[in-house]
Scaffold this motif. Structure first.
Motif, PDB file in Angstrom:
ATOM      1  N   LEU A  19       0.821  -1.210   0.000  1.00  0.00           N
ATOM      2  CA  LEU A  19       0.000   0.000   0.000  1.00  0.00           C
ATOM      3  C   LEU A  19       0.854   1.258   0.000  1.00  0.00           C
ATOM      4  CD1 LEU A  19      -2.851  -0.927   2.521  1.00  0.00           C
ATOM      5  CD2 LEU A  19      -3.091  -0.546   0.058  1.00  0.00           C
ATOM      6  N   SER A  44       1.093   3.888  -3.043  1.00  0.00           N
ATOM      7  CA  SER A  44       0.473   5.191  -2.797  1.00  0.00           C
ATOM      8  C   SER A  44       1.280   6.338  -3.395  1.00  0.00           C
ATOM      9  CB  SER A  44       0.314   5.423  -1.289  1.00  0.00           C
ATOM     10  OG  SER A  44       1.566   5.701  -0.676  1.00  0.00           O
ATOM     11  N   ASP A  67      -3.386   7.881  -7.565  1.00  0.00           N
ATOM     12  CA  ASP A  67      -4.212   8.959  -7.019  1.00  0.00           C
ATOM     13  C   ASP A  67      -4.945   8.468  -5.772  1.00  0.00           C
ATOM     14  OD1 ASP A  67      -6.344   7.384  -7.899  1.00  0.00           O
ATOM     15  OD2 ASP A  67      -6.602   8.522  -9.747  1.00  0.00           O
ATOM     16  N   ARG A  68      -5.697   9.376  -5.147  1.00  0.00           N
ATOM     17  CA  ARG A  68      -6.362   9.033  -3.899  1.00  0.00           C
ATOM     18  C   ARG A  68      -7.362   7.901  -4.086  1.00  0.00           C
ATOM     19  NH1 ARG A  68     -10.102  13.432  -1.087  1.00  0.00           N
ATOM     20  NH2 ARG A  68     -11.444  12.761  -2.805  1.00  0.00           N
ATOM     21  N   GLY A  69      -8.128   7.955  -5.165  1.00  0.00           N
ATOM     22  CA  GLY A  69      -9.126   6.924  -5.399  1.00  0.00           C
ATOM     23  C   GLY A  69      -8.504   5.541  -5.508  1.00  0.00           C
ATOM     24  N   ALA A  83      -5.589   4.646  -4.281  1.00  0.00           N
ATOM     25  CA  ALA A  83      -5.022   4.303  -2.977  1.00  0.00           C
ATOM     26  C   ALA A  83      -6.099   3.797  -2.029  1.00  0.00           C
ATOM     27  CB  ALA A  83      -4.303   5.510  -2.380  1.00  0.00           C
ATOM     28  N   PHE A  84      -7.257   4.459  -2.019  1.00  0.00           N
ATOM     29  CA  PHE A  84      -8.340   4.040  -1.140  1.00  0.00           C
ATOM     30  C   PHE A  84      -8.871   2.668  -1.549  1.00  0.00           C
ATOM     31  CE2 PHE A  84     -10.092   8.152   0.962  1.00  0.00           C
ATOM     32  CZ  PHE A  84      -8.813   8.471   1.385  1.00  0.00           C
ATOM     33  N   ALA A  85      -8.985   2.427  -2.861  1.00  0.00           N
ATOM     34  CA  ALA A  85      -9.457   1.125  -3.338  1.00  0.00           C
ATOM     35  C   ALA A  85      -8.481   0.018  -2.952  1.00  0.00           C
ATOM     36  CB  ALA A  85      -9.650   1.165  -4.857  1.00  0.00           C
ATOM     37  N   GLU A 141      -6.416   0.081  -0.442  1.00  0.00           N
ATOM     38  CA  GLU A 141      -6.489  -0.089   1.007  1.00  0.00           C
ATOM     39  C   GLU A 141      -7.660  -0.989   1.395  1.00  0.00           C
ATOM     40  OE1 GLU A 141      -5.988   3.270   4.091  1.00  0.00           O
ATOM     41  OE2 GLU A 141      -8.160   3.056   3.814  1.00  0.00           O
ATOM     42  N   ALA A 142      -8.814  -0.758   0.774  1.00  0.00           N
ATOM     43  CA  ALA A 142      -9.986  -1.574   1.083  1.00  0.00           C
ATOM     44  C   ALA A 142      -9.761  -3.030   0.687  1.00  0.00           C
ATOM     45  CB  ALA A 142     -11.223  -1.015   0.370  1.00  0.00           C
ATOM     46  N   GLN A 199      -7.433  -4.672   3.185  1.00  0.00           N
ATOM     47  CA  GLN A 199      -8.144  -5.005   4.415  1.00  0.00           C
ATOM     48  C   GLN A 199      -8.968  -6.283   4.241  1.00  0.00           C
ATOM     49  OE1 GLN A 199      -7.818  -3.932   7.317  1.00  0.00           O
ATOM     50  NE2 GLN A 199      -7.396  -1.745   7.416  1.00  0.00           N
TER      51      GLN A 199
END
Length: 312
Positions: A265, A269, A273-275, A277-279, A281-282, A285
């Motif tokens: 991650l 990162s 982009d943020r989107g 990175a968030f995807a 991360e999910a 998890q």
């Protein structure tokens, strides 16, 4: 020679060619790559340390030692051995036989060593040779460190120049002896950086500082490297092995799969982009919650006890 041993779930990879300040031969480079790949798949290995013996950590690629060379750099010289106790001495100038970088300053007279059969007469370089050489050599080594599924710690005992510096900086954590130095030697020789240097440095210290290091090629002391953010900790020379061992064994008792996913991650990162990175991360998890260590971590919290992670 590349020494390796596993102790308390930590794989120690020791560059052991001190007379050459641990300049890497092609065979030795391939051995390090293989050991890192094996570590990813071996549940008995939960952390990795890369270190060296003598006054140098690594001064780049040894352009004089080919796979068929009969000298001291011949082959990987692989064998089991304990963690190297570097003398920690610095050296502002790499040895003359070391490239300092990856393979990018190979000359037409050396094509037989890197691109052709050993012992054959050199041939004229053609367009694409250098890029192919770098992709298959220096870049593969750096990628092997960054892609290893276990935390990789560099214990820098001395001079880390060119590709040797990038080998250290590609690691997840860097502990340096007080006498260690880091040198971006490429511009001194009229070269552009290879082995991921222009990728790694701006992410560690920002573009302006990265350009300063790459443009001038000045030796950076361990203390200055720590201040810039190139290394995590600087310790007395005599305490390098202990400091590296303490951190590595602490990592080796951690939730191994969670650390692998965290490493992925963080590395990703810096490029997305943020989107994205968030995807990522999910998704990480989701994957991690299927592991025994994640269940143990939650259970230990509920039961108010110290967790015991098994790396699974």
């Amino acid at each position: 020679m590349i020494l390796h041993t596993t102790d308390n779930a930590v794989l120690w990879i020791t560059l052991n060619r001190p007379a050459a300040l641990n300049a890497l031969t092609p065979d030795q480079r391939e051995r390090v790559i293989a050991l890192l790949s094996d570590a990813s798949a071996d549940p008995a290995v939960r952390a990795v340390v890369i270190t060296a013996t003598g006054r140098g950590f690594c001064t780049g690629a040894d352009l004089r030692a080919g796979a068929g060379d009969g000298g001291p750099g011949r082959g990987d010289g692989d064998g089991d051995g304990g963690p190297g106790r570097g003398e920690g001495g610095g050296d502002a100038q790499p040895p003359r036989h070391a490239a300092g970088g990856g393979e990018s300053d190979t000359r037409p007279t050396e094509r037989g060593t890197h691109g052709g059969a050993a012992g054959t007469r050199p041939t004229e370089r053609v367009v694409g040779d250098v890029a192919r050489m770098i992709r298959q050599g220096a870049q593969r080594l750096i990628a092997a460190v960054m892609d290893c599924e276990k935390p990789v710690l560099a214990a820098v005992n001395g001079t880390a120049a060119g590709l040797g510096a990038h080998l250290a900086l590609a690691c997840d954590l860097v502990v340096a002896a007080e006498s260690a130095t880091f040198i971006e030697v490429f511009a001194r020789r009229g070269l552009v950086p290879d082995g991921g240097g222009a990728y790694l440095l701006p992410r560690l210290v920002g573009p302006h500082r990265a350009k300063e290091l790459l443009f001038f090629g000045d030796a950076v002391t361990a203390a200055d490297a720590e201040r810039m953010g190139l290394v995590n900790r600087v310790v007395p020379d005599a305490g390098l092995e202990k400091a590296a061992r303490d951190w590595a064994e602490r990592l080796a008792t951690g939730p191994t799969r969670a650390l692998a996913l965290t490493k992925q991650l963080v590395n990703a990162s810096l490029d997305g982009d943020r989107g994205a990175a968030f995807a990522a991360e999910a998704a990480a998890q989701e994957i991690n919650m299927t592991t025994a260590d994640a269940r143990e971590g939650v259970a230990s919290f509920v039961e108010r006890r110290r967790p015991t992670y098994r790396g699974r």
